[in-house]
Design a protein around this motif. Structure first.
Motif, PDB file in Angstrom:
ATOM      1  N   GLU A  19       0.836  -1.204   0.000  1.00 24.97           N
ATOM      2  CA  GLU A  19       0.000   0.000   0.000  1.00 24.97           C
ATOM      3  C   GLU A  19       0.865   1.245   0.000  1.00 24.97           C
ATOM      4  O   GLU A  19       1.820   1.370   0.787  1.00 24.97           O
ATOM      5  N   VAL A  20       0.520   2.171  -0.899  1.00 27.29           N
ATOM      6  CA  VAL A  20       1.236   3.438  -1.042  1.00 27.29           C
ATOM      7  C   VAL A  20       0.214   4.570  -1.011  1.00 27.29           C
ATOM      8  O   VAL A  20      -0.738   4.568  -1.798  1.00 27.29           O
ATOM      9  N   ALA A  21       0.373   5.521  -0.095  1.00 23.65           N
ATOM     10  CA  ALA A  21      -0.478   6.715  -0.068  1.00 23.65           C
ATOM     11  C   ALA A  21       0.240   7.837  -0.795  1.00 23.65           C
ATOM     12  O   ALA A  21       1.450   8.015  -0.641  1.00 23.65           O
ATOM     13  N   LEU A  22      -0.497   8.606  -1.598  1.00 27.68           N
ATOM     14  CA  LEU A  22       0.066   9.742  -2.320  1.00 27.68           C
ATOM     15  C   LEU A  22      -0.793  10.966  -2.071  1.00 27.68           C
ATOM     16  O   LEU A  22      -2.031  10.901  -2.166  1.00 27.68           O
ATOM     17  N   PHE A  23      -0.146  12.071  -1.767  1.00 27.85           N
ATOM     18  CA  PHE A  23      -0.870  13.299  -1.472  1.00 27.85           C
ATOM     19  C   PHE A  23       0.025  14.475  -1.859  1.00 27.85           C
ATOM     20  O   PHE A  23       1.242  14.346  -1.908  1.00 27.85           O
ATOM     21  N   SER A  24      -0.586  15.607  -2.143  1.00 26.45           N
ATOM     22  CA  SER A  24       0.201  16.742  -2.628  1.00 26.45           C
ATOM     23  C   SER A  24      -0.360  18.046  -2.110  1.00 26.45           C
ATOM     24  O   SER A  24      -1.528  18.138  -1.726  1.00 26.45           O
ATOM     25  N   ASP A  25       0.512  19.067  -2.087  1.00 23.87           N
ATOM     26  CA  ASP A  25       0.132  20.403  -1.624  1.00 23.87           C
ATOM     27  C   ASP A  25      -0.529  20.312  -0.255  1.00 23.87           C
ATOM     28  O   ASP A  25      -1.503  20.997   0.053  1.00 23.87           O
ATOM     29  N   THR A  31       0.106  22.815   4.641  1.00 23.36           N
ATOM     30  CA  THR A  31      -0.585  24.029   5.078  1.00 23.36           C
ATOM     31  C   THR A  31      -0.841  24.065   6.582  1.00 23.36           C
ATOM     32  O   THR A  31      -1.025  25.138   7.145  1.00 23.36           O
ATOM     33  N   GLY A  32      -0.920  22.892   7.208  1.00 23.19           N
ATOM     34  CA  GLY A  32      -1.268  22.841   8.623  1.00 23.19           C
ATOM     35  C   GLY A  32      -2.740  23.055   8.891  1.00 23.19           C
ATOM     36  O   GLY A  32      -3.162  23.062  10.053  1.00 23.19           O
ATOM     37  N   GLU A  33      -3.553  23.217   7.854  1.00 24.79           N
ATOM     38  CA  GLU A  33      -4.985  23.450   8.032  1.00 24.79           C
ATOM     39  C   GLU A  33      -5.728  22.128   8.265  1.00 24.79           C
ATOM     40  O   GLU A  33      -5.204  21.047   8.016  1.00 24.79           O
ATOM     41  N   TYR A  34      -6.974  22.223   8.747  1.00 26.70           N
ATOM     42  CA  TYR A  34      -7.662  21.017   9.208  1.00 26.70           C
ATOM     43  C   TYR A  34      -7.856  19.961   8.124  1.00 26.70           C
ATOM     44  O   TYR A  34      -7.764  18.765   8.434  1.00 26.70           O
ATOM     45  N   PRO A  35      -8.093  20.275   6.832  1.00 22.89           N
ATOM     46  CA  PRO A  35      -8.200  19.170   5.864  1.00 22.89           C
ATOM     47  C   PRO A  35      -6.910  18.360   5.771  1.00 22.89           C
ATOM     48  O   PRO A  35      -6.950  17.123   5.709  1.00 22.89           O
ATOM     49  N   ALA A  36      -5.752  19.035   5.767  1.00 17.43           N
ATOM     50  CA  ALA A  36      -4.473  18.330   5.718  1.00 17.43           C
ATOM     51  C   ALA A  36      -4.265  17.513   6.989  1.00 17.43           C
ATOM     52  O   ALA A  36      -3.765  16.384   6.940  1.00 17.43           O
ATOM     53  N   ARG A  37      -4.658  18.055   8.127  1.00 17.52           N
ATOM     54  CA  ARG A  37      -4.497  17.324   9.390  1.00 17.52           C
ATOM     55  C   ARG A  37      -5.348  16.050   9.395  1.00 17.52           C
ATOM     56  O   ARG A  37      -4.939  15.021   9.933  1.00 17.52           O
ATOM     57  N   TYR A  38      -6.526  16.119   8.791  1.00 20.82           N
ATOM     58  CA  TYR A  38      -7.363  14.920   8.740  1.00 20.82           C
ATOM     59  C   TYR A  38      -6.822  13.901   7.731  1.00 20.82           C
ATOM     60  O   TYR A  38      -6.980  12.693   7.924  1.00 20.82           O
ATOM     61  N   LEU A  97      -3.714   8.574   7.446  1.00 21.48           N
ATOM     62  CA  LEU A  97      -2.481   7.833   7.190  1.00 21.48           C
ATOM     63  C   LEU A  97      -1.989   7.162   8.468  1.00 21.48           C
ATOM     64  O   LEU A  97      -1.577   5.994   8.451  1.00 21.48           O
ATOM     65  N   LEU A  98      -2.038   7.880   9.581  1.00 17.72           N
ATOM     66  CA  LEU A  98      -1.582   7.323  10.855  1.00 17.72           C
ATOM     67  C   LEU A  98      -2.435   6.126  11.271  1.00 17.72           C
ATOM     68  O   LEU A  98      -1.926   5.144  11.822  1.00 17.72           O
ATOM     69  N   MET A  99      -3.735   6.196  11.020  1.00 16.15           N
ATOM     70  CA  MET A  99      -4.636   5.116  11.439  1.00 16.15           C
ATOM     71  C   MET A  99      -4.451   3.857  10.611  1.00 16.15           C
ATOM     72  O   MET A  99      -4.873   2.774  11.015  1.00 16.15           O
ATOM     73  N   ARG A 100      -3.807   3.954   9.460  1.00 14.31           N
ATOM     74  CA  ARG A 100      -3.532   2.761   8.664  1.00 14.31           C
ATOM     75  C   ARG A 100      -2.440   1.915   9.306  1.00 14.31           C
ATOM     76  O   ARG A 100      -2.323   0.726   9.022  1.00 14.31           O
ATOM     77  N   GLY A 101      -1.615   2.523  10.143  1.00  9.29           N
ATOM     78  CA  GLY A 101      -0.586   1.787  10.859  1.00  9.29           C
ATOM     79  C   GLY A 101       0.393   1.099   9.929  1.00  9.29           C
ATOM     80  O   GLY A 101       0.772   1.624   8.888  1.00  9.29           O
ATOM     81  N   GLU A 102       0.788  -0.131  10.280  1.00 10.98           N
ATOM     82  CA  GLU A 102       1.816  -0.848   9.529  1.00 10.98           C
ATOM     83  C   GLU A 102       1.341  -1.301   8.153  1.00 10.98           C
ATOM     84  O   GLU A 102       2.163  -1.667   7.306  1.00 10.98           O
ATOM     85  N   SER A 121       4.607  10.681  13.543  1.00  5.29           N
ATOM     86  CA  SER A 121       4.266   9.359  14.070  1.00  5.29           C
ATOM     87  C   SER A 121       4.283   8.273  13.009  1.00  5.29           C
ATOM     88  O   SER A 121       4.243   7.085  13.333  1.00  5.29           O
ATOM     89  N   LEU A 122       4.347   8.651  11.728  1.00  3.84           N
ATOM     90  CA  LEU A 122       4.437   7.663  10.659  1.00  3.84           C
ATOM     91  C   LEU A 122       5.827   7.044  10.562  1.00  3.84           C
ATOM     92  O   LEU A 122       5.979   5.907  10.090  1.00  3.84           O
ATOM     93  N   LEU A 123       6.849   7.798  10.980  1.00  2.00           N
ATOM     94  CA  LEU A 123       8.228   7.427  10.660  1.00  2.00           C
ATOM     95  C   LEU A 123       8.649   6.038  11.121  1.00  2.00           C
ATOM     96  O   LEU A 123       9.374   5.353  10.397  1.00  2.00           O
TER      97      LEU A 123
END
Length: 495
Positions: free
Chosen positions: A198-204, A207-214, A219-224, A254-256
């Motif tokens: 599984e590969v997640a891809l996202f761009s732009d 921003t630190g705004e709430y859509p990016a935070r969600y 991504l974090l909830m997908r875990g390993e 937390s993804l690292l």
């Protein structure tokens, strides 16, 4: 800088340089330096694009009065949206007044003269499964919107619209440097039966705004399960150190330990010379070197069946890729992948074409010999264009296309039916909030994409929005020895 002015800048969203999380040392010249894990020396106090000061604002005003078309062209290119001459002149005056009287401007920010209209207030029953009080949702926020936040763009990126105001570029990292034994080629796990990659891809996203935070929360909830996450670039306003720290490093930290995170270079990052970008790569490797392999701004992740190839379309020229050494490297990895029958998945911030524009871009012209004439790319995924979309192959375009420039910036809602160089199979045309809410219907839906690379060579592609809704699910596969095609494409009707 005057303390009140700095306080005003902070209130408007400016992120000042932050000390490196990996420590600081003094080099021979007395400058504070940071040694990268790959051996490069990164200046921890490298210059970045500063906010506009009063004298620079005056210089920008002078240029605007003498060359309004040129300045407006630069602003529209930077914001990716129309900006009128009247709006630009009005905001210039507002900024001048704010810099002259920062305390008054701060008071106005603390005590806005009107309450939010009902059309930008969420209904009490608005909910979605991933919603959390830790990421508050405020539809009244207009940060990064092209016109509503023109003051912020002008203050924190406007210096780039002045002649001779460019920031010195960080040293470029090349795959053939003796320090990089990897040659920027890394292993991609081979998919196994019942265990796709599984590969997640996202761009732009930066921003630190709430859509990016969600998006980051998903991504974090997908875990390993999420083995790779690729940011196609875009850290705003101007790729500064503080913006990388707050808008990229912190939400993805937390993804690292469990996910290999890779990040492409983009034009916003180069407004600050790229030093914060390269520093982020080194800090990430220092934090979790076993998983965080990326050393430079381009790379190839390769397995027997798949290659994920990241391009730098910003360092030498915005939205271009014609540096001979990079073209040679790209030709070698594409040719090698094609020779063994692997799918070549190309990723970049710059776009080969755009929805709503009839012609292809200069970037496609740069790579025409490789991706058109020799058809060495099967799928091209890019950021920068402000919508999520899946494109079929078209005349003179022998690859499938995916647009993902909607990860964090506020974007205008896309209207179906516009022209495009390739047939559109999916277009994210919903508003950011469900239509039943009546909230901000002019804003487009933010989101990202997920790839599932299967052991039989097929690719599962999903578009998800910032609330976690699957907006479209597609299956991409070769039919015999033919090209990659869209076998299935189902858009969700659920809101």
């Amino acid at each position: 800088m005057d303390s009140k002015r700095m306080e005003l800048f902070a209130a408007l969203g400016y992120r000042p340089p932050a000390a490196s999380r990996r420590g600081r040392a003094v080099g021979p010249s007395g400058a504070v330096v940071l040694e990268g894990v790959s051996g490069e020396v990164v200046d921890a106090e490298a210059p970045e694009l500063p906010p506009l000061e009063p004298e620079e604002l005056e210089a920008l005003r002078t240029r605007f009065l003498s060359e309004p078309d040129e300045v407006l062209h630069l602003a529209r290119e930077s914001l990716g949206a129309p900006v009128s001459e009247l709006d630009f002149a009005r905001v210039l005056q507002e900024v001048e007044q704010a810099l002259r009287a920062p305390e008054e401007a701060l008071q106005a920010l603390r005590h806005p003269p009107f309450r939010a209209k009902a059309s930008v207030q969420l209904p009490p029953d608005f909910r979605f499964p991933l919603m959390t009080h830790e990421i508050p949702i405020d539809p009244t926020r207009t940060k990064f919107e092209p016109v509503a936040d023109l003051r912020g763009w002008l203050l924190f990126m406007g210096k780039a619209w002045l002649r001779g105001a460019s920031v010195s570029a960080a040293p470029f990292r090349r795959h053939d440097d003796a320090r990089h034994a990897s040659r920027f080629r890394y292993a991609l796990r081979e998919p196994a039966p019942g265990r796709p990659v599984e590969v997640a891809l996202f761009s732009d996203f930066g921003t630190g705004e709430y859509p990016a935070r969600y998006v980051a929360r998903q991504l974090l909830m997908r875990g390993e399960r999420l083995e790779y996450a690729v940011h196609l670039g875009g850290v705003y306003y101007a790729g500064r150190q503080g913006e990388f720290d707050a808008h990229v490093a912190e939400p993805l930290e937390s993804l690292l330990p469990v996910t290999t995170v890779l990040t492409l270079n983009a034009s916003p990052e180069m407004r600050s010379g790229g030093s914060p970008y390269f520093r982020y790569l080194d800090e990430r490797r220092g934090a979790a070197r076993a998983r965080q392999v990326q050393e430079g701004s381009y790379f190839c992740l390769a397995s027997e069946r798949f290659q994920l190839i990241g391009l730098d379309t910003a360092y030498f020229e915005p939205g271009r890729h014609r540096e001979p050494a990079l073209l040679g490297w790209l030709e070698s990895v594409l040719t090698e992948g094609r020779r063994r029958g692997a799918l070549n998945l190309v990723m970049s911030h710059g776009a080969p074409y755009r929805y709503g524009a009839p012609r292809t871009t200069e970037l496609l012209e740069d790579l025409k010999a490789l991706v058109v004439e020799r058809a060495l790319a099967d799928l091209w995924l890019w950021g920068s264009t402000p919508h999520g979309a899946l494109f079929d192959r078209g005349a003179g375009l022998p690859f499938l296309g995916v647009s993902l420039g909607h990860g964090g910036l506020p974007v205008r809602r896309a209207e179906p039916g516009a022209v495009a160089p390739a047939p559109v199979r999916f277009l994210e045309s919903r508003p950011r909030f469900p239509e039943w809410t009546g909230v901000r219907p002019e804003l487009g839906n933010n989101g990202y994409s997920s790839l599932l690379l299967h052991d039989d060579g097929t690719v599962g592609l999903e578009f998800l929005d910032w609330m976690g809704n699957v907006r479209c699910a597609a299956t991409l596969a070769r039919e015999g020895s033919g090209p990659l095609v869209i076998q299935r494409c189902n858009e969700s009707s659920k809101e």
